[in-house]
Design a protein around this motif. Structure first.
Motif, PDB file in Angstrom:
ATOM      1  N   GLY A 267       0.782  -1.227   0.000  1.00  0.00           N
ATOM      2  CA  GLY A 267       0.000   0.000   0.000  1.00  0.00           C
ATOM      3  C   GLY A 267       0.814   1.278   0.000  1.00  0.00           C
ATOM      4  N   LEU A 268       2.089   1.186  -0.345  1.00  0.00           N
ATOM      5  CA  LEU A 268       2.951   2.369  -0.385  1.00  0.00           C
ATOM      6  C   LEU A 268       3.560   2.566  -1.770  1.00  0.00           C
ATOM      7  CD1 LEU A 268       4.774   1.958   3.058  1.00  0.00           C
ATOM      8  CD2 LEU A 268       2.951   3.575   2.497  1.00  0.00           C
ATOM      9  N   GLY A 269       2.768   2.234  -2.788  1.00  0.00           N
ATOM     10  CA  GLY A 269       3.257   2.353  -4.158  1.00  0.00           C
ATOM     11  C   GLY A 269       3.629   3.773  -4.551  1.00  0.00           C
ATOM     12  N   ASP A 270       3.050   4.787  -3.875  1.00  0.00           N
ATOM     13  CA  ASP A 270       3.374   6.170  -4.228  1.00  0.00           C
ATOM     14  C   ASP A 270       4.822   6.518  -3.887  1.00  0.00           C
ATOM     15  OD1 ASP A 270       2.342   5.643  -1.713  1.00  0.00           O
ATOM     16  OD2 ASP A 270       1.532   7.637  -1.390  1.00  0.00           O
ATOM     17  N   LEU A 271       5.469   5.716  -3.059  1.00  0.00           N
ATOM     18  CA  LEU A 271       6.875   5.970  -2.754  1.00  0.00           C
ATOM     19  C   LEU A 271       7.807   5.511  -3.872  1.00  0.00           C
ATOM     20  CD1 LEU A 271       7.022   5.014   1.035  1.00  0.00           C
ATOM     21  CD2 LEU A 271       6.803   7.285   0.009  1.00  0.00           C
ATOM     22  N   VAL A 272       7.270   4.767  -4.815  1.00  0.00           N
ATOM     23  CA  VAL A 272       8.051   4.336  -5.975  1.00  0.00           C
ATOM     24  C   VAL A 272       8.160   5.464  -6.998  1.00  0.00           C
ATOM     25  CG1 VAL A 272       8.056   2.717  -7.931  1.00  0.00           C
ATOM     26  CG2 VAL A 272       7.431   1.912  -5.640  1.00  0.00           C
ATOM     27  N   ASP A 273       7.212   6.395  -6.961  1.00  0.00           N
ATOM     28  CA  ASP A 273       7.169   7.476  -7.947  1.00  0.00           C
ATOM     29  C   ASP A 273       8.439   8.324  -7.919  1.00  0.00           C
ATOM     30  OD1 ASP A 273       4.637   6.554  -8.421  1.00  0.00           O
ATOM     31  OD2 ASP A 273       3.619   8.124  -7.274  1.00  0.00           O
ATOM     32  N   GLY A 274       8.733   8.932  -9.075  1.00  0.00           N
ATOM     33  CA  GLY A 274       9.882   9.839  -9.161  1.00  0.00           C
ATOM     34  C   GLY A 274      11.195   9.145  -8.897  1.00  0.00           C
ATOM     35  N   HIS A 275      11.329   7.914  -9.398  1.00  0.00           N
ATOM     36  CA  HIS A 275      12.558   7.141  -9.204  1.00  0.00           C
ATOM     37  C   HIS A 275      12.921   7.031  -7.716  1.00  0.00           C
ATOM     38  CE1 HIS A 275      13.163   7.149 -13.543  1.00  0.00           C
ATOM     39  NE2 HIS A 275      12.990   8.459 -13.544  1.00  0.00           N
ATOM     40  N   HIS A 276      11.900   6.798  -6.906  1.00  0.00           N
ATOM     41  CA  HIS A 276      12.073   6.576  -5.461  1.00  0.00           C
ATOM     42  C   HIS A 276      12.659   7.793  -4.752  1.00  0.00           C
ATOM     43  CE1 HIS A 276      12.767   2.758  -7.724  1.00  0.00           C
ATOM     44  NE2 HIS A 276      11.814   2.318  -6.909  1.00  0.00           N
ATOM     45  N   SER A 277      12.382   8.970  -5.274  1.00  0.00           N
ATOM     46  CA  SER A 277      13.027  10.175  -4.743  1.00  0.00           C
ATOM     47  C   SER A 277      12.697  10.429  -3.274  1.00  0.00           C
ATOM     48  CB  SER A 277      12.629  11.401  -5.578  1.00  0.00           C
ATOM     49  OG  SER A 277      11.218  11.581  -5.546  1.00  0.00           O
ATOM     50  N   LYS A 278      11.510  10.022  -2.832  1.00  0.00           N
ATOM     51  CA  LYS A 278      11.138  10.286  -1.435  1.00  0.00           C
ATOM     52  C   LYS A 278      11.866   9.382  -0.445  1.00  0.00           C
ATOM     53  CE  LYS A 278       6.548  12.347  -2.003  1.00  0.00           C
ATOM     54  NZ  LYS A 278       5.128  12.298  -1.564  1.00  0.00           N
ATOM     55  N   ILE A 279      12.306   8.212  -0.910  1.00  0.00           N
ATOM     56  CA  ILE A 279      12.962   7.269  -0.006  1.00  0.00           C
ATOM     57  C   ILE A 279      14.403   6.978  -0.409  1.00  0.00           C
ATOM     58  CG2 ILE A 279      10.841   6.182   0.790  1.00  0.00           C
ATOM     59  CD1 ILE A 279      11.305   3.934  -1.224  1.00  0.00           C
ATOM     60  N   GLY A 280      14.862   7.529  -1.523  1.00  0.00           N
ATOM     61  CA  GLY A 280      16.258   7.356  -1.900  1.00  0.00           C
ATOM     62  C   GLY A 280      16.437   6.947  -3.341  1.00  0.00           C
ATOM     63  N   GLY A 281      16.821   7.907  -4.170  1.00  0.00           N
ATOM     64  CA  GLY A 281      17.048   7.620  -5.588  1.00  0.00           C
ATOM     65  C   GLY A 281      18.473   7.221  -5.889  1.00  0.00           C
ATOM     66  N   SER A 282      19.377   7.431  -4.928  1.00  0.00           N
ATOM     67  CA  SER A 282      20.769   7.026  -5.106  1.00  0.00           C
ATOM     68  C   SER A 282      21.303   6.536  -3.776  1.00  0.00           C
ATOM     69  CB  SER A 282      21.617   8.191  -5.627  1.00  0.00           C
ATOM     70  OG  SER A 282      21.587   9.278  -4.713  1.00  0.00           O
TER      71      SER A 282
END
Length: 573
Positions: free
Chosen positions: A227-242
């Motif tokens: 239920g946290l698919g929105d955290l995948v958006d933006g190349h995972h920018s909210k939880i770590g893109g790099s």
């Protein structure tokens, strides 16, 4: 004649944010502590909810760093590298970097869900029912102390905060971001607490070229399913893109704003961060310099015991070892190219404080300790020694022959992985004296040590070959705590030369970021050093006694399960 300018050897700064304070320590290239200081941080507790303020934490860090530099007679210009370590707490900030509340109070200051917070027990249970493949890399189940359950709780309960949050970060990652402006996350935090699969980077192991790596270890199906698919958006920018290996130099070092806050040089190299316990591992794991085994084999036979408010039990291996109920295996989460296994007890120092402070004899005992200018633990140890002499017993441990403690007052993290487990004290009487408190204290220390034995035996049954313990943290300064752990585990315990091992581990990642050392391992070998070695008792009676008490310890949990089942049946409709 003009005087020559002062030439100083390299100095490295480590910062550690624990549960109750921020600490800073300065070390030379050999890992010797030059000076340290601490500053308290605020904490809000309301039932299962435990919260802090990132703003307050940063101000405490600045105070501690300035004081440590002053005590060590080191100017900010002389610090050549900086590393952060912190509890695995969850930080929420908006697009401007300002705090976002994670509290029922809606107080924006309270934007940190502390590691010990257990509000998300139900969310953790639902996530574990998903049977996602990522769960095998955290012992088969996420803990409510990990970040996915906490994130799900916020989404389900604080919708405004959820929509406002632009970044969700582990506390140590937030600290390095606050210092450098670089949002690269650490493999340590993401792999250990966020279900990131670090082994997706198995081909990127060259630490000399450990540039920022695109985050390819997120399992998008897992986030969607819980239920946290929105955290995948933006190349995972909210939880770590790099992501990057611990010790990777971030951005251009300290920003002008952060340098001014800390009174350090602009551009001071800052290494990718570590969780505090893992920094302790980096600070002690190479301390056993007398080993005759092959270097790699010896490293894999050691368990690091980082014992403070809670206790973490960490061991590394070259091979992937999947162990039920124990976190991991985490690839490169502590030492690059090694798989990390992480056991733990959620309440150890906190439990001992709870046991002592809630006893009727505690105020008088605390006053006596203060008058003698000793810690309350030292005074209790002295009382126990007198009780041993008065009883005529040759074994101090046997004073608790009719008192037994299951230390699961905050659930069982490892190896049972039961957050609903409760603490048990067996053998209470109407006695409320200081001597009775001393016995309860000793039985609690023993219960904690039996928990460590349980973790070690469980790990060894699943492929580890642990035979040596390296201990650090506040409780490692208590000789009774360490001797009981040695006697109960059967392992020699090596204490580090420097007590501040977590600070040293943080300083090591700063040293690697400064390029004074090529790798984490080379820095550890240069800056780790052993001190006292505590051996298990050779008295066979001691072993026999603890074997029997350990059996009772294991039975206490089994009895609890039976009682839980009986009560559930009684309450069933």
């Amino acid at each position: 004649m003009s005087s020559s300018p002062r030439i100083r050897a390299p100095v490295f700064l480590g910062v550690d944010v624990g549960t109750g304070s921020a600490r800073a320590g300065l070390f030379d290239k050999d890992g010797k502590l030059l000076g340290s200081s601490s500053s308290p941080i605020q904490i809000w507790k309301d039932g299962d909810c435990v919260e802090q303020s990132s703003t307050d934490i940063w101000l405490a860090i600045c105070t501690a760093v300035r004081a440590a530099c002053s005590l060590a007679n080191v100017s900010g210009e002389e610090v050549e590298g900086l590393g952060f370590a912190a509890t695995c707490s969850l930080v929420a900030i908006d697009a401007e970097g300002e705090p976002v509340s994670v509290s029922w109070s809606n107080d924006s200051r309270r934007n940190v869900i502390v590691w010990m917070d257990h509000r998300a027990v139900n969310q953790a249970e639902r996530i574990n029912s998903s049977n996602s493949p990522v769960l095998q890399y955290c012992g088969g189940a996420v803990s409510p102390e990990m970040q996915p359950p906490k994130l799900l709780w916020v989404k389900e309960n604080l919708s405004e905060s959820w929509s406002m949050a632009f970044r969700w970060m582990d506390l140590s990652d937030w600290l390095s971001y606050r210092a450098t402006g670089d949002d690269t996350r650490s493999l340590c935090t993401t792999v250990c607490k966020w279900t990131y699969l670090g082994h997706a980077h198995l081909q990127q192991v060259n630490e000399k070229d450990s540039r920022r790596m695109q985050a390819c270890g997120w399992d998008d199906d897992f986030w969607e399913e819980i239920g946290l698919g929105d955290l995948v958006d933006g190349h995972h920018s909210k939880i770590g893109g790099s992501v990057a290996f611990p010790g990777h130099a971030l951005g251009s070092g300290l920003t002008p704003e952060a340098a001014k806050d800390l009174d350090l040089r602009v551009g001071t190299p800052v290494g990718t961060s570590l969780i505090d316990a893992h920094a302790g591992g980096v600070g002690v794991m190479e301390s056993n310099s007398e080993t005759t085994e092959a270097d790699e084999e010896a490293l894999c036979r050691r368990l690091v015991l980082v014992c403070g408010t809670s206790t973490c039990h960490m061991s590394v291996s070259r091979n992937k070892l999947l162990i039920p109920g124990v976190w991991g295996p985490f690839w490169s989460a502590m030492i690059p190219e090694y798989w990390l296994t992480e056991g733990g007890q959620s309440a150890t120092g906190a439990l001992l404080d709870h046991i002592i402070e809630n006893h009727v004899a505690s105020p008088h005992l605390a006053n006596r300790a203060a008058a003698k200018r000793v810690s309350i633990f030292q005074l209790l140890n002295e009382i126990l020694e007198h009780m041993k002499q008065d009883s005529g017993s040759l074994i101090l441990a046997s004073l608790t022959h009719d008192m037994h403690v299951l230390p699961d007052f905050h659930g069982n993290r490892s190896p049972i992985a039961d957050p609903k487990s409760k603490g048990i004290v067996c053998g209470l009487t109407l006695d409320s004296s200081e001597k009775q408190l001393a016995l309860l204290y000793l039985a609690t220390v023993q219960g904690i040590a039996y928990g460590t034995r349980h973790i070690v035996e469980h790990c060894n049954a699943h492929g580890h070959k642990i035979d040596t313990i390296l201990a650090c943290g506040g409780l490692a300064k208590n000789p009774l705590f360490i001797q009981e752990h040695a006697d109960i585990s059967g392992c020699p315990i090596i204490l580090p030369r420097e007590n501040e091992s977590v600070l040293l581990g943080a300083a090591i990642i700063g040293a690697v970021a400064s390029k004074k050392y090529d790798t984490i391992r080379s820095a550890m070998k240069s800056m780790n050093a052993s001190g006292q070695v505590v051996y298990p008792s050779k008295d066979k009676k001691v072993k026999k006694y603890h074997d029997v008490k350990y059996r009772i310890f294991r039975e206490l949990y089994e009895q609890q399960l039976t009682h839980r089942s009986l009560m559930a049946e009684a309450l069933a409709k």
